[in-house]
Scaffold this active site. Structure first.
Site, PDB file in Angstrom:
ATOM      1  N   CYS A  77     -20.794  -7.697  44.968  1.00 45.50           N
ATOM      2  CA  CYS A  77     -19.537  -8.195  44.401  1.00 45.50           C
ATOM      3  C   CYS A  77     -18.947  -7.195  43.391  1.00 45.50           C
ATOM      4  CB  CYS A  77     -19.741  -9.591  43.821  1.00 45.50           C
ATOM      5  SG  CYS A  77     -18.194 -10.488  43.660  1.00 45.50           S
ATOM      6  N   HIS A 168     -23.007 -12.777  47.230  1.00 45.33           N
ATOM      7  CA  HIS A 168     -24.188 -12.750  46.343  1.00 45.33           C
ATOM      8  C   HIS A 168     -25.436 -13.266  47.045  1.00 45.33           C
ATOM      9  CE1 HIS A 168     -22.062 -12.097  42.439  1.00 45.33           C
ATOM     10  NE2 HIS A 168     -21.051 -12.642  43.106  1.00 45.33           N
ATOM     11  N   GLU A 170     -28.347 -12.904  46.169  1.00 47.37           N
ATOM     12  CA  GLU A 170     -29.334 -13.294  45.141  1.00 47.37           C
ATOM     13  C   GLU A 170     -29.105 -14.728  44.661  1.00 47.37           C
ATOM     14  OE1 GLU A 170     -26.685 -11.574  44.684  1.00 47.37           O
ATOM     15  OE2 GLU A 170     -25.855 -11.879  42.677  1.00 47.37           O
TER      16      GLU A 170
HETATM   17  N1  GLN Z   1     -13.986 -10.899  40.004  1.00 52.64           N
HETATM   18  C1  GLN Z   1     -14.971  -9.945  39.540  1.00 52.64           C
HETATM   19  C2  GLN Z   1     -14.342  -8.563  39.359  1.00 52.64           C
HETATM   20  O1  GLN Z   1     -13.269  -8.308  39.862  1.00 52.64           O
HETATM   21  C3  GLN Z   1     -16.160  -9.846  40.488  1.00 52.64           C
HETATM   22  C4  GLN Z   1     -16.854 -11.199  40.585  1.00 52.64           C
HETATM   23  C5  GLN Z   1     -18.314 -11.161  40.934  1.00 52.64           C
HETATM   24  O2  GLN Z   1     -19.007 -10.158  40.766  1.00 52.64           O
HETATM   25  N2  GLN Z   1     -18.788 -12.299  41.382  1.00 52.64           N
HETATM   26  O3  GLN Z   1     -14.915  -7.748  38.705  1.00 52.64           O
END
Ligand code: GLN
Length: 219
Positions: A77, A168, A170
């Site tokens: 992410c 994710h 995890e």
């Molecule tokens: N929205 C976050 C970003 O742009 C990422 C979200 C996440 O890691 N779950 O940094």
């Protein structure tokens, strides 16, 4: 040894999954702690915050040097945003993966969602996926391979030495992605990539995993 970048975001859940696989893993906060690693996870969190902390501690240049010397990297992410060569409308961070990302592409935090998908290269059975204010990968450069598309968006890619997922693993019961990354790092997970996956996974299911003993689970 796999390191989890421990500046902000979801660290303890990654440590728990590697521990469940019998793969050695530890937190990484300093330049020195990068030295002995074969793999580094850039966790989910907030990429602007993570990027600033990387620069403040001089870890950005060090990670780029270690990546050039063969350190394997996995971004989940926000970690994928850190790895990207391009971020739509923003200055990129590490520029280690030839992709373009669009932040918060599915909408606000309330538009976060869970789903299940099959990623044949990672696991033979469907795996649960959780997307939390996720980015999408809007461009994939030559040499970058798409592993998964979700809702018409590129959700997981790999390139030599790099794995990037906009979701994710995890935070779900599946260990398949952690086993896949460990193998990319030349480490041997104790459990097969196919299990244990919970087909009846619900959004709350990951919180029901058996607690781990020791500091990794309590920190
Ligand atoms: N929205 C976050 C970003 O742009 C990422 C979200 C996440 O890691 N779950 O940094």
């Amino acid at each position: 040894m796999i390191g989890i970048l421990d500046l902000q975001g979801g660290v303890v859940e990654h440590l728990g999954h590697f521990k469940r696989l019998g793969v050695p893993a530890r937190r990484v906060k300093t330049l020195e702690e990068l030295d002995t690693l074969t793999g580094l996870v850039l966790p989910g969190g907030e990429s602007t915050c993570l990027g600033r902390l990387l620069r403040i501690f001089g870890l950005d240049a060090a990670i780029r040097r270690r990546a050039a010397a063969g350190l394997h990297m996995w971004g989940t992410c926000a970690g994928t945003i850190l790895l990207a060569n391009e971020i739509e409308g923003e200055t990129p961070h590490l520029r280690l993966l030839d992709i373009t990302v669009r932040r918060n592409a599915f909408g606000s935090q309330l538009d976060s969602f869970n789903t299940v998908a099959t990623v044949p290269e990672v696991a033979p059975k469907p795996v649960p996926l959780t997307f939390i204010r996720a980015p999408v990968i809007t461009r994939v450069g030559p040499g970058v391979r798409v592993l998964l598309e979700v809702r018409g968006a590129t959700a997981a890619v790999t390139a030599p030495g790099i794995l990037a997922t906009i979701f994710h693993p995890e935070l779900t019961p599946t260990l398949a992605f952690h086993a896949y990354f460990a193998r990319q790092c030349g480490l041997t997970p104790l459990l097969p990539a196919s299990g244990p996956t919970d087909p009846a996974w619900s959004p709350e299911a990951w919180t029901q995993l058996a607690p781990l003993p020791g500091p990794a689970a309590s920190g």
